[in-house]
Design a protein around this motif. Structure first.
Motif, mmCIF file in Angstrom:
data_model
loop_
_atom_site.group_PDB
_atom_site.id
_atom_site.type_symbol
_atom_site.label_atom_id
_atom_site.label_comp_id
_atom_site.label_asym_id
_atom_site.label_seq_id
_atom_site.Cartn_x
_atom_site.Cartn_y
_atom_site.Cartn_z
ATOM 1 N N GLY A 49 39.635 36.497 86.817
ATOM 2 C CA GLY A 49 39.825 36.743 85.391
ATOM 3 C C GLY A 49 41.276 36.975 85.041
ATOM 4 N N SER A 50 41.975 37.742 85.865
ATOM 5 C CA SER A 50 43.380 38.049 85.604
ATOM 6 C C SER A 50 44.249 36.804 85.699
ATOM 7 C CB SER A 50 43.874 39.101 86.603
ATOM 8 O OG SER A 50 43.125 40.296 86.475
ATOM 9 N N PHE A 51 43.951 35.953 86.674
ATOM 10 C CA PHE A 51 44.696 34.702 86.827
ATOM 11 C C PHE A 51 44.531 33.809 85.592
ATOM 12 C CE2 PHE A 51 43.860 30.199 87.912
ATOM 13 C CZ PHE A 51 45.168 29.777 88.093
ATOM 14 N N VAL A 52 43.298 33.603 85.169
ATOM 15 C CA VAL A 52 43.042 32.727 84.022
ATOM 16 C C VAL A 52 43.616 33.322 82.737
ATOM 17 C CG1 VAL A 52 41.250 31.661 82.607
ATOM 18 C CG2 VAL A 52 40.973 31.762 85.097
ATOM 19 N N ILE A 53 43.426 34.613 82.534
ATOM 20 C CA ILE A 53 43.956 35.262 81.327
ATOM 21 C C ILE A 53 45.475 35.131 81.278
ATOM 22 C CG2 ILE A 53 44.294 37.489 80.189
ATOM 23 C CD1 ILE A 53 41.492 38.257 81.217
ATOM 24 N N GLY A 54 46.132 35.378 82.417
ATOM 25 C CA GLY A 54 47.594 35.287 82.464
ATOM 26 C C GLY A 54 48.100 33.898 82.132
ATOM 27 N N ILE A 55 47.425 32.873 82.647
ATOM 28 C CA ILE A 55 47.845 31.491 82.393
ATOM 29 C C ILE A 55 47.643 31.119 80.923
ATOM 30 C CG2 ILE A 55 47.379 29.070 82.921
ATOM 31 C CD1 ILE A 55 48.755 30.516 85.188
ATOM 32 N N PHE A 269 35.365 30.667 83.909
ATOM 33 C CA PHE A 269 35.804 30.444 85.289
ATOM 34 C C PHE A 269 35.396 31.601 86.204
ATOM 35 C CE2 PHE A 269 38.409 27.216 83.319
ATOM 36 C CZ PHE A 269 38.498 26.231 84.291
ATOM 37 N N GLY A 270 34.362 32.330 85.802
ATOM 38 C CA GLY A 270 33.803 33.365 86.669
ATOM 39 C C GLY A 270 34.607 34.636 86.759
ATOM 40 N N GLY A 271 35.431 34.931 85.743
ATOM 41 C CA GLY A 271 36.255 36.131 85.773
ATOM 42 C C GLY A 271 35.872 37.114 84.681
#
Length: 492
Positions: A49-55, A269-271
């Motif tokens: 979740g953090s990866f997708v949100i950051g991008i 994306f499963g986050g």
């Protein structure tokens, strides 16, 4: 104009932006893993979740240099839903929460931040600093002396390196040096690998596996609204903090929409959903992050570290990350506010302290800010109500009594307005109420004027109301109940 904006937000000192983003990434790792456990999900759910949100938010957000990821407040809201219905329903709730945040931004409701006073903002920042510090304490309790040695060495490097050079952020130096030292010396210290199961692959796109039914909507509606509101509140408050730190404005409505898009993407994306992270954001800004590149790199590097460099990152001592976050908490706390508690008006200080107390006790940032905003509103209402005055000026020759009204007449001052008119005290035969220096705001104020006028008429005393502004005359004309026997209303 567009090229200038893109250059300012993306290409201002790229090396510094990348380094600052890297510091924010390492600051994210322990927090995200801890919040994942708090929500009752695997660490990889929080990291995905953090990866997708950051991008996503690097491109769509309204506040450059702000770091957003899985947050503790969202985890607290999400935990009951996960416990009762599982991860799939949490992902569905995150999807709905993101949609609500987009609607919030489209309706341009970001302006509601104007109702958050400086005292509440200061309390919010101080409470976050305390919570960040408190979150690090469990990592140090009941540990061997080597852990404390690494922690102290981390603090020394973080504080000492800037005196020698600022080319590389000191937290990165601390991470590199102490990870190498702990590995070579085989120190018995807890590492990132001990915090939980880390992801071993990239996240994949998938719709939440929940039934498309009204029952599903009923289950996720409450948590989704809570996630949306808590996320918006924290992100907008964090954006305001960055505005103050960088002396630059942000687009609050765009931030609402951007966060919604980011949370919808994270859920697909499963986050887990998330919001602005003030500790990591302050860390990013402190070490030079000013544009979107630092935000993008913080999100991208997080997944690279967790997947591609997993064996190396797994060996980073937790004590080093704790040292980084302790320094972030020290830098986040508004130390000048301690003196301001005595110097500032009592009501402002009470609002600030109440915001801190409620947030720290409840571990709920949204609740703390809500209490602060409500107290600010109540105190402001009392203050404005006290400014309303009514002064009597009798004329013995004509028997007319003139009342001069100044200030704001509304629900909080209406009773005082009524009590100021003492029927028959001056032997008056007629009354003139001069409201040229007053304003009537609501139905309660008009009802108060009606009551005063009605009392005099019941005793056969004529009444004339003069000096009404256009706005006051409009509301009185619309709401007064004495249409058939109204006083003479004179506008300015």
């Amino acid at each position: 104009m567009l090229i200038t904006t893109l250059r300012r937000e993306w290409l201002t000192n790229p090396p510094r932006e990348l380094l600052a983003g890297a510091v924010a990434t390492f600051a994210l790792i322990p927090e995200v893993i801890a919040f994942s456990f708090a929500a009752g999900v695997d660490p990889q759910v929080g990291l995905f979740g953090s990866f997708v949100i950051g991008i996503v938010i690097a491109f769509t957000g309204g506040r450059p240099a702000m770091v957003s990821a899985a947050a503790g407040s969202v985890a607290l809201v999400a935990a009951p839903l996960v416990a009762s219905h599982g991860l799939s329903y949490l992902l569905a709730a995150g999807l709905l929460a993101g949609l609500l945040q987009i609607v919030f931004g489209v309706l341009r409701l970001g302006v509601l931040m104007r109702f958050v006073s400086q005292s509440v903002r200061t309390g919010f920042v101080n409470a976050l600093a305390i919570l960040i510090f408190a979150a690090q304490v469990p990592h140090l309790l009941s540990e061997a002396w080597q852990t404390y040695a690494v922690f102290v060495a981390g603090l020394a490097i973080i504080c000492g390196v800037p005196r020698l050079t600022t080319a590389i952020p000191s937290p990165l130096v601390a991470i590199a040096v102490l990870t190498m030292a702990a590995s070579l010396l085989h120190l018995p210290v807890k590492t990132v690998a001990d915090l939980g199961l880390l992801p071993s692959s990239l996240p994949s796109f998938a719709w939440p596996t929940v039934p498309l039914s009204w029952e599903t909507l009923r289950i996720i509606a409450g948590p989704a609204i809570a996630i949306a509101m808590v996320g918006l509140l924290e992100s907008l408050m964090t954006a305001t903090v960055v505005d103050d730190l960088t002396k630059t404005p942000s687009h609050k409505n765009r931030e609402c929409t951007g966060l919604g898009l980011a949370n919808m993407a994270a859920s697909l994306f499963g986050g887990i959903a998330g919001c602005g992270m003030i500790g990591q954001t302050v860390s990013n800004v402190k070490y030079g992050g000013r544009g979107r590149l630092s935000t993008l790199f913080a999100g991208a590097l997080l997944l690279v570290l967790m997947v591609a460099l997993k064996p190396w990152v797994s060996q980073v001592p937790v004590a080093v990350l704790v040292a980084i976050m302790v320094m972030v908490s020290v830098d986040t706390f508004n130390w000048s506010s301690l003196k301001a508690v005595v110097a500032h008006p009592r009501m402002s200080s009470t609002v600030m302290l109440a915001t801190v107390a409620v947030t720290v006790v409840s571990h709920n940032l949204a609740l703390g800010v809500l209490v602060g905003v409500l107290l600010s509103g109540v105190f402001f209402t009392f203050k404005v109500a006290r400014l309303m005055q009514v002064r009597a000026e009798p004329d013995a020759a004509t028997g007319r009594l003139t009342y001069h009204v100044t200030g704001q007449v509304f629900f909080a001052s209406a009773d005082a307005f009524i009590d100021a008119f003492e029927l028959g005290t001056h032997g008056e035969t007629s009354v003139r109420i001069d409201v040229s220096q007053a304003h009537f705001w609501d139905v309660t104020a008009v009802a108060a004027l009606d009551k005063v006028v009605g009392r005099y008429r019941a005793n056969d005393i004529s009444v004339e109301v003069t000096g009404m502004s256009q706005a006051t005359a409009t509301i009185v004309d619309r709401l007064t109940i004495h249409d058939k026997r109204r006083p003479v209303l004179s506008e300015r």
